[in-house]
Design an enzyme around this catalytic site. Sequence first.
Site, PDB file in Angstrom:
ATOM      1  N   SER A 181       0.877  -1.182   0.000  1.00  9.61           N
ATOM      2  CA  SER A 181       0.000   0.000   0.000  1.00  9.61           C
ATOM      3  C   SER A 181       0.906   1.221   0.000  1.00  9.61           C
ATOM      4  O   SER A 181       1.537   1.518   1.017  1.00  9.61           O
ATOM      5  CB  SER A 181      -0.872   0.024   1.253  1.00  9.61           C
ATOM      6  N   LYS A 208      -7.226   1.725  -2.393  1.00 10.68           N
ATOM      7  CA  LYS A 208      -6.761   1.291  -1.066  1.00 10.68           C
ATOM      8  C   LYS A 208      -6.812   2.455  -0.060  1.00 10.68           C
ATOM      9  O   LYS A 208      -7.161   2.264   1.106  1.00 10.68           O
ATOM     10  CB  LYS A 208      -5.333   0.731  -1.179  1.00 10.68           C
ATOM     11  N   LYS A 253       1.044   5.812   8.065  1.00 11.76           N
ATOM     12  CA  LYS A 253       1.592   5.916   6.707  1.00 11.76           C
ATOM     13  C   LYS A 253       0.468   6.049   5.676  1.00 11.76           C
ATOM     14  O   LYS A 253       0.500   6.911   4.793  1.00 11.76           O
ATOM     15  CB  LYS A 253       2.463   4.671   6.463  1.00 11.76           C
TER      16      LYS A 253
END
Length: 295
Positions: free
Chosen positions: A95, A171, A239
């Site tokens: 990701s 995502k 993140k």
Amino acid sequence: MKIGFIGLGIMGKPMAKNLIKAGHELIVYDVVAENVEQVVEAGAKAGSSARIVAKSCPVIVTMLPNSPHVKTVVMGENGVLEGAKAGTILIDMSSIAPLASQEIEKACAAKGVKMIDAPVSGGEPKAVDGSLSIMVGGDRSVYNEVKDDILLKMGASAVYCGEIGAGNTTKLANQVIVACNIAACAEAFTLAKKAGVDPALVFDAIKGGLAGSTVMNAKVPMMLEGNFKPGFKIDLHIKDLNNALDTGHGVGSPLPLTAAVMEMMQTLHADGRGQDDHSSLANYYAKVSGAKIGK
Ligand code: NAD
């Protein structure tokens, strides 16, 4: 088929093992030797660098933490592009930021390497049982080539979402929803506890109603047990939210809920809880309310 697999952490390890179970020959690499050993025990061969793995494999899968790691592994010294032949397919399942996917794909294309981005949702349990949800960006013909024999050996679904980076944009949407949903659960179950109602009974009462969700079913039991072993680490979710906020600001889509949950996660990180599961958002509410949902 001979497949190179790079990045054998919480997710990469079981995903690589599922490809072995499906009959593929795997050459694997990770900077942590112990992770490599565990997949070698399951039948893989070890490669000594990303370059060496890429040299002998027509397909390479990467499952790394974030954009800089994928750039290093693919474009860096001793990386995939130093070893890969023209025509090699790179499936990046990490990701990462959609813009980073586009940048890496450009470098790949310059060497004749075909890259798709194919991040996943479902977490460790679904990585283990091979039922991940996979979201794909890039050339549709490459997606068609790897869908049945590779992607669907790790996932229950693989949906083509658009051009390179579209998998990671999808995502990010997923991660925004998961973060806000966990925060809402932590907030609501802390409210119940403070107001004198047993959070376990609240869970039983509402999980089948409109508020119920896959997130609630997976994460509230962890909050009730006081078990914050990852799963998906707070630092990795930070993140993702960083990438979501950057992307949102770039395209003019404000993300006020995401920004609020980001600050809760930053508080947990500063408290030394960055390696906790993201269900540890319950600990943010414990800190501000003085009440723990579970043990
Ligand atoms: P992890 O930290 O457990 O694993 C990452 C692995 O990459 C580690 O084994 C690490 O040693 C390896 N690595 C890092 N730099 C490397 C390099 N330069 N060369 C070779 N190996 C290197 O992370 P994870 O939980 O497996 O997550 C991987 C990706 O999948 C992340 O992008 C994450 O956001 C995403 N993801 C995770 C989950 C989850 O529930 N854990 C769910 C969906 C998606």
